[in-house]
Design a protein around this motif. Structure first.
Motif, PDB file in Angstrom:
ATOM      1  N   THR A  86       0.829  -1.202   0.000  1.00  0.00           N
ATOM      2  CA  THR A  86       0.000   0.000   0.000  1.00  0.00           C
ATOM      3  C   THR A  86       0.866   1.255   0.000  1.00  0.00           C
ATOM      4  O   THR A  86       1.949   1.275   0.579  1.00  0.00           O
ATOM      5  CB  THR A  86      -0.907  -0.007   1.247  1.00  0.00           C
ATOM      6  N   LYS A  87       0.354   2.301  -0.655  1.00  0.00           N
ATOM      7  CA  LYS A  87       1.036   3.598  -0.605  1.00  0.00           C
ATOM      8  C   LYS A  87       1.154   4.041   0.838  1.00  0.00           C
ATOM      9  O   LYS A  87       0.339   3.679   1.681  1.00  0.00           O
ATOM     10  CB  LYS A  87       0.261   4.638  -1.411  1.00  0.00           C
ATOM     11  N   LYS A  88       2.149   4.848   1.104  1.00  0.00           N
ATOM     12  CA  LYS A  88       2.411   5.298   2.464  1.00  0.00           C
ATOM     13  C   LYS A  88       2.210   6.816   2.575  1.00  0.00           C
ATOM     14  O   LYS A  88       2.410   7.553   1.618  1.00  0.00           O
ATOM     15  CB  LYS A  88       3.854   4.973   2.887  1.00  0.00           C
ATOM     16  N   SER A  89       1.812   7.256   3.763  1.00  0.00           N
ATOM     17  CA  SER A  89       1.680   8.678   4.071  1.00  0.00           C
ATOM     18  C   SER A  89       1.923   8.867   5.554  1.00  0.00           C
ATOM     19  O   SER A  89       1.239   8.260   6.375  1.00  0.00           O
ATOM     20  CB  SER A  89       0.287   9.198   3.721  1.00  0.00           C
ATOM     21  N   ARG A  90       2.870   9.715   5.884  1.00  0.00           N
ATOM     22  CA  ARG A  90       3.142  10.011   7.290  1.00  0.00           C
ATOM     23  C   ARG A  90       2.482  11.323   7.721  1.00  0.00           C
ATOM     24  O   ARG A  90       2.834  11.901   8.745  1.00  0.00           O
ATOM     25  CB  ARG A  90       4.650  10.057   7.533  1.00  0.00           C
ATOM     26  N   ALA A  91       1.499  11.788   6.954  1.00  0.00           N
ATOM     27  CA  ALA A  91       0.843  13.062   7.257  1.00  0.00           C
ATOM     28  C   ALA A  91       0.227  13.055   8.653  1.00  0.00           C
ATOM     29  O   ALA A  91       0.340  14.041   9.390  1.00  0.00           O
ATOM     30  CB  ALA A  91      -0.213  13.383   6.207  1.00  0.00           C
ATOM     31  N   VAL A  92      -0.430  11.969   9.043  1.00  0.00           N
ATOM     32  CA  VAL A  92      -1.058  11.913  10.362  1.00  0.00           C
ATOM     33  C   VAL A  92       0.016  11.909  11.453  1.00  0.00           C
ATOM     34  O   VAL A  92      -0.091  12.649  12.434  1.00  0.00           O
ATOM     35  CB  VAL A  92      -1.980  10.680  10.502  1.00  0.00           C
ATOM     36  N   ALA A  93       1.052  11.102  11.287  1.00  0.00           N
ATOM     37  CA  ALA A  93       2.122  11.049  12.286  1.00  0.00           C
ATOM     38  C   ALA A  93       2.804  12.405  12.416  1.00  0.00           C
ATOM     39  O   ALA A  93       3.070  12.877  13.531  1.00  0.00           O
ATOM     40  CB  ALA A  93       3.134   9.967  11.914  1.00  0.00           C
ATOM     41  N   ASP A  94       3.082  13.050  11.293  1.00  0.00           N
ATOM     42  CA  ASP A  94       3.722  14.366  11.328  1.00  0.00           C
ATOM     43  C   ASP A  94       2.800  15.407  11.963  1.00  0.00           C
ATOM     44  O   ASP A  94       3.240  16.251  12.747  1.00  0.00           O
ATOM     45  CB  ASP A  94       4.132  14.799   9.923  1.00  0.00           C
ATOM     46  N   ALA A  95       1.503  15.347  11.629  1.00  0.00           N
ATOM     47  CA  ALA A  95       0.541  16.283  12.206  1.00  0.00           C
ATOM     48  C   ALA A  95       0.401  16.056  13.704  1.00  0.00           C
ATOM     49  O   ALA A  95       0.281  17.023  14.478  1.00  0.00           O
ATOM     50  CB  ALA A  95      -0.819  16.139  11.517  1.00  0.00           C
ATOM     51  N   MET A  96       0.433  14.801  14.135  1.00  0.00           N
ATOM     52  CA  MET A  96       0.344  14.489  15.555  1.00  0.00           C
ATOM     53  C   MET A  96       1.508  15.126  16.302  1.00  0.00           C
ATOM     54  O   MET A  96       1.317  15.779  17.339  1.00  0.00           O
ATOM     55  CB  MET A  96       0.337  12.974  15.778  1.00  0.00           C
ATOM     56  N   VAL A  97       2.710  14.963  15.773  1.00  0.00           N
ATOM     57  CA  VAL A  97       3.885  15.545  16.422  1.00  0.00           C
ATOM     58  C   VAL A  97       3.774  17.065  16.447  1.00  0.00           C
ATOM     59  O   VAL A  97       4.053  17.709  17.467  1.00  0.00           O
ATOM     60  CB  VAL A  97       5.185  15.083  15.722  1.00  0.00           C
ATOM     61  N   GLY A  98       3.338  17.656  15.334  1.00  0.00           N
ATOM     62  CA  GLY A  98       3.171  19.104  15.297  1.00  0.00           C
ATOM     63  C   GLY A  98       2.166  19.595  16.324  1.00  0.00           C
ATOM     64  O   GLY A  98       2.394  20.605  17.012  1.00  0.00           O
ATOM     65  N   ALA A  99       1.062  18.889  16.446  1.00  0.00           N
ATOM     66  CA  ALA A  99       0.031  19.262  17.420  1.00  0.00           C
ATOM     67  C   ALA A  99       0.554  19.096  18.845  1.00  0.00           C
ATOM     68  O   ALA A  99       0.283  19.930  19.723  1.00  0.00           O
ATOM     69  CB  ALA A  99      -1.228  18.421  17.205  1.00  0.00           C
ATOM     70  N   GLN A 100       1.308  18.038  19.096  1.00  0.00           N
ATOM     71  CA  GLN A 100       1.858  17.813  20.434  1.00  0.00           C
ATOM     72  C   GLN A 100       2.874  18.890  20.800  1.00  0.00           C
ATOM     73  O   GLN A 100       2.898  19.362  21.942  1.00  0.00           O
ATOM     74  CB  GLN A 100       2.486  16.418  20.524  1.00  0.00           C
ATOM     75  N   VAL A 101       3.701  19.291  19.846  1.00  0.00           N
ATOM     76  CA  VAL A 101       4.670  20.359  20.089  1.00  0.00           C
ATOM     77  C   VAL A 101       3.937  21.670  20.374  1.00  0.00           C
ATOM     78  O   VAL A 101       4.276  22.399  21.310  1.00  0.00           O
ATOM     79  CB  VAL A 101       5.650  20.507  18.896  1.00  0.00           C
ATOM     80  N   ALA A 102       2.912  21.985  19.555  1.00  0.00           N
ATOM     81  CA  ALA A 102       2.143  23.212  19.768  1.00  0.00           C
ATOM     82  C   ALA A 102       1.469  23.184  21.136  1.00  0.00           C
ATOM     83  O   ALA A 102       1.473  24.197  21.852  1.00  0.00           O
ATOM     84  CB  ALA A 102       1.106  23.384  18.663  1.00  0.00           C
ATOM     85  N   ALA A 103       0.891  22.046  21.528  1.00  0.00           N
ATOM     86  CA  ALA A 103       0.228  21.940  22.831  1.00  0.00           C
ATOM     87  C   ALA A 103       1.232  22.091  23.978  1.00  0.00           C
ATOM     88  O   ALA A 103       0.915  22.685  25.010  1.00  0.00           O
ATOM     89  CB  ALA A 103      -0.512  20.608  22.939  1.00  0.00           C
ATOM     90  N   ARG A 104       2.441  21.569  23.770  1.00  0.00           N
ATOM     91  CA  ARG A 104       3.489  21.704  24.792  1.00  0.00           C
ATOM     92  C   ARG A 104       3.977  23.152  24.874  1.00  0.00           C
ATOM     93  O   ARG A 104       4.143  23.710  25.950  1.00  0.00           O
ATOM     94  CB  ARG A 104       4.668  20.785  24.469  1.00  0.00           C
ATOM     95  N   ASP A 105       4.207  23.781  23.706  1.00  0.00           N
ATOM     96  CA  ASP A 105       4.761  25.134  23.665  1.00  0.00           C
ATOM     97  C   ASP A 105       3.740  26.222  24.001  1.00  0.00           C
ATOM     98  O   ASP A 105       4.105  27.308  24.436  1.00  0.00           O
ATOM     99  CB  ASP A 105       5.366  25.417  22.290  1.00  0.00           C
TER     100      ASP A 105
END
Length: 146
Positions: A86-105
């Motif tokens: 199957t094709k791959k996409s890390r968009a959700v994983a990358d968005a999760m990290v971005g959201a977690q960083v924003a929530a932390r900061d």
């Protein structure tokens, strides 16, 4: 061995993934551990490219629980093949990290008025929910998903 299995699926090498899956099973690893890893892989690595992969991985885990060894191997090999191809996409994983960083900061950002619930007349008068649009959301600069 599990790392080689995951990396083979990530690299879309189905033959290598099946080889490592066979080796993992031959060592006596709990097939539920493998199925759990495929559920994670379906969200983390396949993600939005093929959202149905998550359903397949969860169904595979359930099949492993209900059927057990040795028959559940069919389910594991089936799922591993699909995930690898199957094709791959890390968009959700990358968005999760971005959201977690924003929530932390920015842990204390107030909820914008247009996103607040307005169950009382006073809240409506204060502007809660005013201008709410279905697509509105948290954007501290730019969104997390493309």
């Amino acid at each position: 061995m599990i790392s080689a299995f995951i990396k083979s699926m990530r690299g879309s090498d189905a033959s290598a993934a099946l080889y490592y899956l066979a080796r993992i099973l031959q060592t006596g690893e709990d097939p539920k551990f493998i199925a759990r890893r495929m559920i994670i892989f379906a969200s983390e690595d396949v993600g939005l490219a093929a959202s149905a992969a998550l359903n397949l991985a969860v169904a595979t885990f359930q099949a492993v629980e209900r059927i057990g060894m040795p028959e559940c191997q069919y389910n594991l090999f089936h799922c591993a093949t699909v995930l690898a191809k199957t094709k791959k996409s890390r968009a959700v994983a990358d968005a999760m990290v971005g959201a977690q960083v924003a929530a932390r900061d920015y842990p204390d950002l107030p909820v914008p008025l247009h996103l607040r619930n307005a169950p009382t007349k006073l809240m409506k008068e204060l502007g809660y929910l005013e201008g709410y649009k279905w697509q509105a959301g948290f954007k501290p600069g730019k969104g997390f998903l493309p």
